[in-house]
Design an enzyme around this catalytic site. Sequence first.
Site, mmCIF file in Angstrom:
data_model
loop_
_atom_site.group_PDB
_atom_site.id
_atom_site.type_symbol
_atom_site.label_atom_id
_atom_site.label_comp_id
_atom_site.label_asym_id
_atom_site.label_seq_id
_atom_site.Cartn_x
_atom_site.Cartn_y
_atom_site.Cartn_z
ATOM 1 N N HIS A 3 -1.756 -9.480 8.423
ATOM 2 C CA HIS A 3 -0.420 -10.057 8.523
ATOM 3 C C HIS A 3 0.300 -9.938 7.185
ATOM 4 O O HIS A 3 1.498 -9.626 7.126
ATOM 5 C CB HIS A 3 -0.497 -11.538 8.913
ATOM 6 C CG HIS A 3 -1.197 -11.798 10.211
ATOM 7 N ND1 HIS A 3 -2.421 -12.437 10.267
ATOM 8 C CD2 HIS A 3 -0.864 -11.513 11.481
ATOM 9 C CE1 HIS A 3 -2.800 -12.534 11.526
ATOM 10 N NE2 HIS A 3 -1.880 -11.986 12.292
ATOM 11 N N CYS A 39 -4.292 -10.911 24.234
ATOM 12 C CA CYS A 39 -3.149 -10.025 23.991
ATOM 13 C C CYS A 39 -1.863 -10.567 24.619
ATOM 14 O O CYS A 39 -0.782 -10.094 24.291
ATOM 15 C CB CYS A 39 -3.413 -8.635 24.574
ATOM 16 S SG CYS A 39 -4.753 -7.720 23.800
ATOM 17 N N LYS A 95 -9.849 -12.099 13.402
ATOM 18 C CA LYS A 95 -10.491 -13.402 13.227
ATOM 19 C C LYS A 95 -11.628 -13.580 14.226
ATOM 20 O O LYS A 95 -12.678 -14.132 13.919
ATOM 21 C CB LYS A 95 -9.464 -14.522 13.394
ATOM 22 C CG LYS A 95 -8.566 -14.720 12.179
ATOM 23 C CD LYS A 95 -9.344 -15.304 11.020
ATOM 24 C CE LYS A 95 -8.463 -15.546 9.809
ATOM 25 N NZ LYS A 95 -9.206 -16.044 8.654
#
Length: 524
Positions: A24, A133, A308
């Site tokens: 990110h 997703c 993660k």
Amino acid sequence: MTSAGSFYITTPIYYPSDLPHIGHGYTSVAVDTLARWHRQGDDDTWMLTGTDEHGQKMLRAAAANGVTPQQWVDKLVSESWFPLLKTLNVANDDFIRTTQPRHEEAVQAFFQTLYDRGYIYAGEYEALYCVGCEEFKPESEIVDGTGPFEGLKVCAIHSKPLELLQEKNYFFKLSEFGDKLLELYKTEPDFVRPDSARNEVVSFVRQGLKDLSISRSTFDWGIKVPWDESHVIYVWVDALLNYVTAIGYGSDEENFARRWPAYHVVGKDILRFHAVIWPALLMAAGLEVPRGVFAHGWLLVGGEKMSKSKLTGIAPTEITDVFGSDAYRFYFLSAIPFGHDGSFSWEDLSARYQAELANGFGNLASRTTAMVERYFEGIVPVPGEYAEGDRAVQKTVADAAAAADAAIERFRIDEAIAAIWTIVDELNGYITDNQPWALAKDDVQRERLGTVLYTASEGLACACRPAVAGDARGHREAVGGPRCGRVARPAAGSADPRGRQLGILHPGTSVNGLAPLFPRVEQS
């Protein structure tokens, strides 16, 4: 480097269900660097980032933590996502949350427009859905499960079982836009970049598009469909609209006209949403498509995409606490060709920091400013007559600046940094060759000393670019005025009689009190 109208650029809108990781951060500092570069050149620049807070995944996480969805997203954003911007020194102009009224109201207005224009219809849908997703999965992303999931269909990205959903939904007539999209890609070949991403998108659209389910009716955490409140708008479609709702679509038409269209920088895993579905939605609503979509690659740790769920996520603070935010920015944007996958390793980061930042750029900045402080009381001297070597340095700086600006136009931040690094290397050699410390011992060489330190300071000012040091604004302003970006060559016949090439640095500027850039890091 020139631009027509506003330079509006966005990060993807992040899904805050997990803690931010360096992937990110990579996207955020890339977009921040592009925005800072344009601001430095006086463009009408606007950078947007934000969080996508609806959807089934968020609803389930909130329930598992015994709080409401709104309480859950408020906690995530305040404790993790706002701090990320501070950690990485990101200078965004706006942060939009999809739970804000300004977004929700404008999304409803947008979908009412699509409905009124005949692009939405009711139907039934059955497909395999990945909650991770938040997406109905195409066949290419469905694989057979192994181990505990043997005999089940799992998501190729998350490796978790898919859910078979059967719902009455509303559909967007995406299938009607295949030819228009292919024409867009043909007439604007830079609409999708890099070429590998463009080729993927063109191939996908050529295979034929299916209509898109744009609502869900089995849960209520989302924006209600305006003509049927028993449905909420599909989270991905809701999220895409942030790019227009944040700049006033439906509420501030003057600002919307000023800013739109935007450039979008996204990870390659969400390319199709941005390069296929998003422009089709805009076409259907009668709005301009984006100026372009750039898909960068993945950050890989141990050969796998940052995740993660697979325990390969690394928090940005693990890096910034040791090396600082500028080193984070420099490393990820220079070590990885922008648009390609790249591997992260602590050893490579540490080695590049010491060699290129501490010993290269940092040493150049510290010894240049230190000599200006020692020999000219911290005031940038007036240069004297330029020698051939001085003009060679100025030409290198001007050429590098032009090459860096051209690279930024192509969204190749890594190439821009490589161009700027020719300045760093040239100046370090120039100082070694001219030995200002020796010149300082001879009063007869006072003017020559001033010329050498002015030339070095001017080059340093031009090297202080957002891609190298986003936090170096103090240095940039101290040694080069508020803007020392885009270096324009003098017009023919207008060059300084002494052969001055650049003219971005004002003699008499103080460099006193500047903090060191990129100090050496002692690691155990």
